[in-house]
Enzyme design. Sequence first.
Site, short mmCIF file in Angstrom:
data_model
loop_
_atom_site.label_atom_id
_atom_site.label_comp_id
_atom_site.label_asym_id
_atom_site.label_seq_id
_atom_site.Cartn_x
_atom_site.Cartn_y
_atom_site.Cartn_z
N ASP B 75 1.09 -0.86 -0.13
CA ASP B 75 0.07 0.53 -0.20
C ASP B 75 0.66 1.23 0.04
O ASP B 75 1.73 1.21 0.31
CB ASP B 75 -0.60 -0.41 1.26
CG ASP B 75 -0.13 -0.34 2.35
OD1 ASP B 75 0.55 -0.73 2.57
OD2 ASP B 75 -0.81 0.82 3.49
N GLU B 135 0.18 -0.99 5.53
CA GLU B 135 0.90 -0.14 6.83
C GLU B 135 1.07 1.26 6.37
O GLU B 135 1.86 1.48 7.47
CB GLU B 135 2.07 -0.74 6.18
CG GLU B 135 4.46 -0.77 7.14
CD GLU B 135 3.94 0.83 7.27
OE1 GLU B 135 4.73 0.66 7.52
OE2 GLU B 135 3.52 1.41 5.76
#
Lengths: 364, 364
Positions: B75, B135
Amino acid sequence: MGIVSELNLREDVAKLTERIMNIESVSGNEKALADQVYETLRGLSHLEVHRDGDSIVARTNLGRAQRVVLAGHLDTVPLPHVAGARGTVPATVTDGVLYGRGATDMKGGVAVQLALAAELTGPRFDVTYIFYDHEEVAAEKSGLGRLARNSPQLLQADFAILLEPTNGTVEGGCNGTSRFLVRTTGTAAHSARAWMGENAIHKAAPILVRLASYEPATVDVEGLAYRESMNAVRISGGVAGNVIPDYCEVEVNYRFAPDKNLSDAEAAVRSLFEGFDVERTDGAEGARPGLDQPIAASLVQILGQEPKPKYGWTDVSRFSALGISAVNFGPGDALLAHTDDEHVSQQAIRDCLNTLRLWLTEAN
Amino acid sequence: MGIVSELNLREDVAKLTERIMNIESVSGNEKALADQVYETLRGLSHLEVHRDGDSIVARTNLGRAQRVVLAGHLDTVPLPHVAGARGTVPATVTDGVLYGRGATDMKGGVAVQLALAAELTGPRFDVTYIFYDHEEVAAEKSGLGRLARNSPQLLQADFAILLEPTNGTVEGGCNGTSRFLVRTTGTAAHSARAWMGENAIHKAAPILVRLASYEPATVDVEGLAYRESMNAVRISGGVAGNVIPDYCEVEVNYRFAPDKNLSDAEAAVRSLFEGFDVERTDGAEGARPGLDQPIAASLVQILGQEPKPKYGWTDVSRFSALGISAVNFGPGDALLAHTDDEHVSQQAIRDCLNTLRLWLTEAN
């Protein structure tokens, strides 16, 4: 279809207070009460009645040597959030104490104005009764301010009494108030590498230290002791839990004695926060007590109590700005204003009425 | 209908980075990229591939004496608000530099993982490639945390490398981070009668004074110098411009070296703010560098550069908590992460790949 007046201005002034408390008039919603006041006063032949929005001015025109204003606002702060709290409509009475929104601020005072307006067909001064809207909100909305702009001649007088709650004593003048933003700036950085930034909140430490150690003055003005104050009322800074803040802002409220004008107040604040970015955001000058005038002195004498200084800013300043000495004198404890426990003793309202009746009718 | 893989893991790793940058994968929207990674790796017979939500784990099973993890998150933070900014999709290339969201954090690292996964059929260690989601958002959403809960056996290893951007050097361990609310309370009052209240913002002065004069330590841990920091990241107090504030709150972020655990950090903060109400609201321990182990030392040796401490908290701590030494090593400058000017040189990605290939294939 016209408005039918439901108010009987000749009944017990405490009962009259209760009736007008039951006409909800939170700022912006004064119309129903203003309609009642207007229609009731229009029925009195000794008064000349004007209306401007929800503000009403009723005047005697007896050709007296002096004219006094009795002024009060029709609006209240919002009703308490708690359903069933004693501050909600309708008002309640327990052991001679009237509870509810407006009890102290200031439907007792308004009832006294209305009772005097109806009763005194030949007072020793000409009297101007002013009932106005939007006192409890932003200053620019004030009905009294609007009257002063639209019809300044209606406000002309030698002396003014605001029937704001003073616990039945005369409170002279008022402190001025001013607000400032005191700012620090820094450099944003990720807080994991704080040394790459500069912390604006840390830089605000001296602002709070100077405020915490500031000793506010008490200033004697015409024999009344005005107690000043200098306070942070808000502080904010920072944008996220992992960012070194690049901005911090402290809002400071300086309440200053009426020996100072706004420029004096601003100079004092700029001096206190020397080295910081300071912006004035708000300000209203205070009012000197004006108790050195015979017309004011005669009221104090009848009351037989030492006058006190008024600390909060009130509309006496608007009269002061028009060159009219003004004092606060009304039933109720100002400390209860705006609280959910707002109340006033019925006798305090009657006492206020009696004092003003005596003062307005006593032979010179 | 199955997903058709569009990724060619054998092409130039910089080109591969560009391709995966063009598959937008802001946190919560990783599925399209995770699908591509999953389908592509499933086609490689030397890997055993697992999927948990949008996290993918691919492992060799060669019976090597040691196993290493290469981990990276799929991400990114949100795209820049400015339309047409270089951080938006698609990525652009200028003079050998790749611009766009994810360039540094961390699609270059992910591309290196993918290239190694495809190429190394017989590395000298067994290798576990981990690609995970979420994350860049609240820690409890982390795909790596979810894997550790659901399938801890998949994470077992002797050493882990997170391919977060370190400018191509090895950054060992990381500082811990903790957040606290330091509070003052006072007594509300109308600011016109400030002496009836007690100003909570003024009472916060010593909090800022202590922060401003605090000298953060630099702590040596296994030869690396961890620089700490102690910062106010937010301050708030006050409710209105005419009310003495009865509450003030300072949020403090303490970043602490990995010689301390969370209890040590909390004790330090409580000691600094002795006499104040302190509440810990957040905390994550750091990770020791782990560079004293031969497997880590061999990577440092191949690279031929002094390792550095990692300041920011990273997922090496999650491995550390599992008893696995971990370092950060990846292409790109961490200071560009999350900025609208995020970029990475194409050569830096190739260099990272070359270093890891050498380390993973060199004879013992």
